[in-house]
Design an enzyme around this catalytic site. Structure first.
Site, PDB file in Angstrom:
ATOM      1  CE  LYS A  87       5.008  14.642  12.808  1.00  0.00           C
ATOM      2  NZ  LYS A  87       5.102  14.583  11.355  1.00  0.00           N
TER       3      LYS A  87
HETATM    4  O1  G3P Z   1       2.686  13.992   9.027  1.00  0.00           O
HETATM    5  C1  G3P Z   1       2.708  12.609   8.839  1.00  0.00           C
HETATM    6  C2  G3P Z   1       2.440  12.342   7.402  1.00  0.00           C
HETATM    7  O2  G3P Z   1       3.388  13.015   6.668  1.00  0.00           O
HETATM    8  C3  G3P Z   1       2.434  10.935   6.955  1.00  0.00           C
HETATM    9  O3  G3P Z   1       1.897  10.934   5.674  1.00  0.00           O
HETATM   10  O4  G3P Z   1       1.353  10.063   3.456  1.00  0.00           O
HETATM   11  O5  G3P Z   1       3.418   9.246   4.665  1.00  0.00           O
HETATM   12  O6  G3P Z   1       1.140   8.575   5.425  1.00  0.00           O
HETATM   13  P1  G3P Z   1       1.965   9.627   4.765  1.00  0.00           P
END
Ligand code: G3P
Length: 218
Positions: A87
Site C-alpha cells: 500500500k
Molecule cells: O482502508 C482504509 C480504511 O481503513 C480507512 O478507513 O474508517 O479509517 O476512514 P477509516
C-alpha cells in the site's frame, strides 16, 4: 465484485473467511496498532498470519514517504508472502514508487485517494488497486460514493486495468452504494459485511417456516 475485509484482527479475518466469501484483506498502520502489535518483526509476523488465513491479496502499508524508503520497504513486505500487496500513498514519490514497483512485478494498492485526478495518476503509474476513501469524504460533507462512480467511469473509458477498491467503508449501506457505483472491490469492517445478511422479513419468514414444520411432526 470482490469482498475484502478492512481489519488486522485475526479473529475477524477468520470469521469472514469462514463465510467463504472473502477475497482479500486490507490493513493500515492504524488497524495494526489497534491489535497491539509492536516492532517490525512482530508486524511482519502478523502479516504472515493474515496471509496464511486468506487466499487472496493482503494489503500492507509502507510508512516511508520518500521514493527510496518506499521501494526498500515494499521489497521487504513483498518477500513476506506472495499474497502481499504494498500500500503506497498518493504523493509525488508514491507515484514514482508505484511505477517502479509495477515494473518489478510487485503489486500495489494506491491509498489515501480523495479525487479523480489522484486516481488517474495511480492508474497511469500502474497501480494494481486504487483506494478511494468513501467514509472520510462523507465525514467532511463531501460525496465518497460519487468519487467511486467517477473513477469507475474514467477507468472504463480508457480501459485502465487498475481495480477500484472502495475503502473507508463505514456501513452496510456504503457496501451497497459502492456496488451500485461499479466498484470492483469493497473493503469493509466485519460488522458492515454481516449487516448485508439482515432483514426482518427473513427472520419472521424463517420463524414461521420452522413453526409450520413443527406442525407436520405432531
Ligand atoms: O482502508 C482504509 C480504511 O481503513 C480507512 O478507513 O474508517 O479509517 O476512514 P477509516
Amino acid at each position: 465484485m470482490k469482498f475484502f475485509i478492512d481489519t488486522a484482527n485475526l479473529d475477524e479475518i477468520r470469521e469472514a473467511n469462514d463465510l467463504g466469501i472473502l477475497d482479500g484483506v486490507t490493513t493500515n498502520p492504524t488497524l495494526i496498532s489497534r491489535e497491539g502489535v509492536k516492532g517490525k518483526d512482530a508486524i511482519f509476523q502478523h502479516y504472515r498470519k493474515i496471509c496464511e488465513i486468506v487466499d487472496g491479496p493482503v494489503s500492507a502499508e509502507v510508512i516511508s514517504t520518500d521514493f527510496e524508503g518506499m521501494i526498500r520497504e515494499a521489497r521487504e513486505l513483498a518477500k513476506i508472502h506472495e499474497n502481499i500487496v504494498v500500500k503506497i500513498p498518493i504523493i509525488k514519490d508514491g507515484v514514482k514508487a508505484i511505477r517502479a514497483l509495477s515494473q518489478e512485478g510487485i503489486r500495489t494498492n494506491c491509498t489515501l485517494v480523495f479525487s479523480p485526478g489522484q486516481a488517474i495518476l495511480a492508474a497511469k503509474a500502474g497501480a494494481t488497486f486504487v483506494s478511494p476513501f468513501i467514509g472520510r469524504l462523507d465525514d467532511i460533507a463531501s460525496d465518497g460514493i460519487d468519487l467511486v462512480r467517477k473513477i469507475v467511469e474514467i477507468y472504463n473509458y480508457y480501459g485502465f486495468p487498475t481495480e477500484v477498491l472502495a475503502a473507508s467503508i463505514r456501513s452496510t449501506q456504503h457496501i451497497i452504494q459502492a456496488a451500485e457505483a461499479g466498484a470492483d472491490i469493497v473493503t469493509a469492517p466485519l460488522k458492515a459485511i454481516l449487516g448485508l445478511l439482515r432483514h426482518p422479513l427473513t427472520d419472521i419468514g424463517l420463524q414461521k417456516f420452522l413453526e409450520d414444520y413443527k406442525k407436520t411432526q405432531e
